[in-house]
Motif scaffolding. Structure first.
Motif, PDB file in Angstrom:
ATOM      1  N   MET A   1       0.868  -1.009  -0.080  1.00  0.00           N
ATOM      2  CA  MET A   1      -0.031   0.146  -0.024  1.00  0.00           C
ATOM      3  C   MET A   1       0.784   1.198  -0.007  1.00  0.00           C
ATOM      4  N   GLY A   2       0.303   2.316  -0.398  1.00  0.00           N
ATOM      5  CA  GLY A   2       1.118   3.623  -0.549  1.00  0.00           C
ATOM      6  C   GLY A   2       1.187   4.346   0.850  1.00  0.00           C
ATOM      7  N   GLU A   3       1.591   5.502   0.725  1.00  0.00           N
ATOM      8  CA  GLU A   3       1.633   6.322   1.822  1.00  0.00           C
ATOM      9  C   GLU A   3       0.484   6.562   2.733  1.00  0.00           C
ATOM     10  N   ARG A   4       0.447   7.012   4.047  1.00  0.00           N
ATOM     11  CA  ARG A   4      -0.566   7.522   4.755  1.00  0.00           C
ATOM     12  C   ARG A   4      -0.609   8.973   4.767  1.00  0.00           C
ATOM     13  N   VAL A   5      -2.030   9.271   4.378  1.00  0.00           N
ATOM     14  CA  VAL A   5      -2.274  10.675   3.940  1.00  0.00           C
ATOM     15  C   VAL A   5      -3.490  11.118   4.956  1.00  0.00           C
ATOM     16  N   THR A   6      -3.371  12.397   5.443  1.00  0.00           N
ATOM     17  CA  THR A   6      -4.481  12.984   6.152  1.00  0.00           C
ATOM     18  C   THR A   6      -4.747  14.193   5.392  1.00  0.00           C
ATOM     19  N   VAL A   7      -6.188  14.414   4.766  1.00  0.00           N
ATOM     20  CA  VAL A   7      -6.472  15.525   4.150  1.00  0.00           C
ATOM     21  C   VAL A   7      -7.386  16.324   5.038  1.00  0.00           C
ATOM     22  N   PHE A   8      -7.227  17.702   5.565  1.00  0.00           N
ATOM     23  CA  PHE A   8      -8.258  18.364   6.304  1.00  0.00           C
ATOM     24  C   PHE A   8      -8.989  19.288   4.980  1.00  0.00           C
ATOM     25  N   GLU A  72     -12.056  15.769  16.008  1.00  0.00           N
ATOM     26  CA  GLU A  72     -11.877  15.140  17.321  1.00  0.00           C
ATOM     27  C   GLU A  72     -11.476  13.719  17.348  1.00  0.00           C
ATOM     28  N   ASP A  73     -11.660  13.054  16.064  1.00  0.00           N
ATOM     29  CA  ASP A  73     -11.342  11.397  16.022  1.00  0.00           C
ATOM     30  C   ASP A  73      -9.935  11.305  15.567  1.00  0.00           C
ATOM     31  N   VAL A  74      -9.212  12.400  15.187  1.00  0.00           N
ATOM     32  CA  VAL A  74      -8.052  12.271  14.275  1.00  0.00           C
ATOM     33  C   VAL A  74      -6.771  11.650  14.876  1.00  0.00           C
ATOM     34  N   GLY A  75      -6.635  12.087  16.225  1.00  0.00           N
ATOM     35  CA  GLY A  75      -5.578  11.739  16.946  1.00  0.00           C
ATOM     36  C   GLY A  75      -4.345  12.319  16.148  1.00  0.00           C
ATOM     37  N   THR A  76      -3.197  11.439  15.928  1.00  0.00           N
ATOM     38  CA  THR A  76      -2.017  11.886  15.275  1.00  0.00           C
ATOM     39  C   THR A  76      -2.228  11.719  14.008  1.00  0.00           C
ATOM     40  N   PRO A  77      -1.938  13.257  13.129  1.00  0.00           N
ATOM     41  CA  PRO A  77      -2.061  13.197  11.674  1.00  0.00           C
ATOM     42  C   PRO A  77      -0.945  12.283  11.099  1.00  0.00           C
ATOM     43  N   ASP A  78      -1.192  11.691   9.793  1.00  0.00           N
ATOM     44  CA  ASP A  78      -0.518  11.150   9.060  1.00  0.00           C
ATOM     45  C   ASP A  78       0.975  11.799   8.718  1.00  0.00           C
ATOM     46  N   PRO A  79       1.964  11.083   8.297  1.00  0.00           N
ATOM     47  CA  PRO A  79       3.306  11.598   7.668  1.00  0.00           C
ATOM     48  C   PRO A  79       2.944  12.880   6.776  1.00  0.00           C
ATOM     49  N   PHE A  80       1.934  12.715   5.829  1.00  0.00           N
ATOM     50  CA  PHE A  80       1.519  13.561   4.775  1.00  0.00           C
ATOM     51  C   PHE A  80       0.235  14.281   5.027  1.00  0.00           C
ATOM     52  N   CYS A  81       0.228  15.763   5.118  1.00  0.00           N
ATOM     53  CA  CYS A  81      -0.934  16.068   5.420  1.00  0.00           C
ATOM     54  C   CYS A  81      -1.220  17.325   4.396  1.00  0.00           C
ATOM     55  N   GLY A 105      -2.003  24.811  13.601  1.00  0.00           N
ATOM     56  CA  GLY A 105      -1.646  24.635  14.902  1.00  0.00           C
ATOM     57  C   GLY A 105      -2.117  23.157  15.225  1.00  0.00           C
ATOM     58  N   LEU A 106      -3.170  22.389  14.676  1.00  0.00           N
ATOM     59  CA  LEU A 106      -3.403  20.837  15.242  1.00  0.00           C
ATOM     60  C   LEU A 106      -2.179  20.043  14.896  1.00  0.00           C
ATOM     61  N   VAL A 107      -1.892  20.248  13.716  1.00  0.00           N
ATOM     62  CA  VAL A 107      -0.784  19.418  13.014  1.00  0.00           C
ATOM     63  C   VAL A 107       0.544  19.639  13.897  1.00  0.00           C
ATOM     64  N   GLY A 108       0.713  20.907  13.992  1.00  0.00           N
ATOM     65  CA  GLY A 108       1.957  21.141  14.990  1.00  0.00           C
ATOM     66  C   GLY A 108       2.190  20.534  16.224  1.00  0.00           C
ATOM     67  N   ARG A 109       0.770  20.429  16.930  1.00  0.00           N
ATOM     68  CA  ARG A 109       0.756  20.041  18.211  1.00  0.00           C
ATOM     69  C   ARG A 109       0.762  18.400  18.324  1.00  0.00           C
ATOM     70  N   THR A 110       0.109  17.793  17.339  1.00  0.00           N
ATOM     71  CA  THR A 110      -0.144  16.327  17.694  1.00  0.00           C
ATOM     72  C   THR A 110       0.703  15.594  16.431  1.00  0.00           C
ATOM     73  N   GLY A 111       1.312  16.310  15.473  1.00  0.00           N
ATOM     74  CA  GLY A 111       1.965  15.522  14.348  1.00  0.00           C
ATOM     75  C   GLY A 111       3.491  15.009  14.965  1.00  0.00           C
ATOM     76  N   ASP A 112       3.720  13.956  14.283  1.00  0.00           N
ATOM     77  CA  ASP A 112       5.091  13.727  14.402  1.00  0.00           C
ATOM     78  C   ASP A 112       6.283  14.665  13.976  1.00  0.00           C
ATOM     79  N   ARG A 113       7.289  14.590  14.449  1.00  0.00           N
ATOM     80  CA  ARG A 113       8.488  15.195  14.033  1.00  0.00           C
ATOM     81  C   ARG A 113       8.628  14.877  12.433  1.00  0.00           C
ATOM     82  N   GLY A 114       8.784  15.959  11.423  1.00  0.00           N
ATOM     83  CA  GLY A 114       8.986  15.254  10.017  1.00  0.00           C
ATOM     84  C   GLY A 114       7.565  15.102   9.142  1.00  0.00           C
ATOM     85  N   THR A 115       6.548  15.444   9.855  1.00  0.00           N
ATOM     86  CA  THR A 115       5.276  15.553   9.169  1.00  0.00           C
ATOM     87  C   THR A 115       5.372  16.609   8.248  1.00  0.00           C
ATOM     88  N   VAL A 116       5.040  16.326   7.039  1.00  0.00           N
ATOM     89  CA  VAL A 116       4.938  17.196   5.790  1.00  0.00           C
ATOM     90  C   VAL A 116       3.524  17.661   5.583  1.00  0.00           C
TER      91      VAL A 116
END
Length: 116
Positions: A1-8, A72-81, A105-116
């Motif tokens: 499978m390809g990359e994990r992506v979150t689209v806001f 509210e249900d996202v948790g940690t955003p995926d590596p690509f947003c 702000g949400l991605v900055g607070r909850t994303g992993d280091r290196g989230t694009v």
């Protein structure tokens, strides 16, 4: 499978982007604040007409590559947003970037280091 992506944003830009990425083999979560829209999307029905979009949504959802979530249900955003939320005009005619800033702000607070 390809990359994990979150689209806001599940409007014209976000939904089409998410559906196309999912149909290309990526694992995509589309996030929107409108729960009624999310419920409709979960049944495979787009809130607007775009040729072929309903079948892309249905097929990718059925294969587990496309999911629809509330922030509210996202948790940690995926590596690509992708940020595709609304930017309505202010009374002065400028773009209102409040929703973009909220997502960043949400991605900055909850994303992993290196989230694009």
């Amino acid at each position: 499978m390809g990359e994990r992506v979150t689209v806001f944003g599940a409007g014209y830009v976000g939904l089409v982007t998410g559906a196309c990425l999912a149909s290309s083999g990526h694992e995509v979560r589309v996030v929107d604040v409108d729960r009624r829209k999310l419920d409709a999307l979960a049944t495979g029905v787009a809130p607007f007409f775009e040729p072929g979009l309903d079948s892309l949504i249905f097929d990718a959802s059925a294969d587990g590559r496309l999911r629809f979530l509330h922030p509210e249900d996202v948790g940690t955003p995926d590596p690509f947003c992708f940020v595709a939320v609304g930017t309505p005009s202010t009374t002065g005619g400028a773009a209102d970037l409040r929703h973009v800033r909220e997502v960043i702000g949400l991605v900055g607070r909850t994303g992993d280091r290196g989230t694009v």
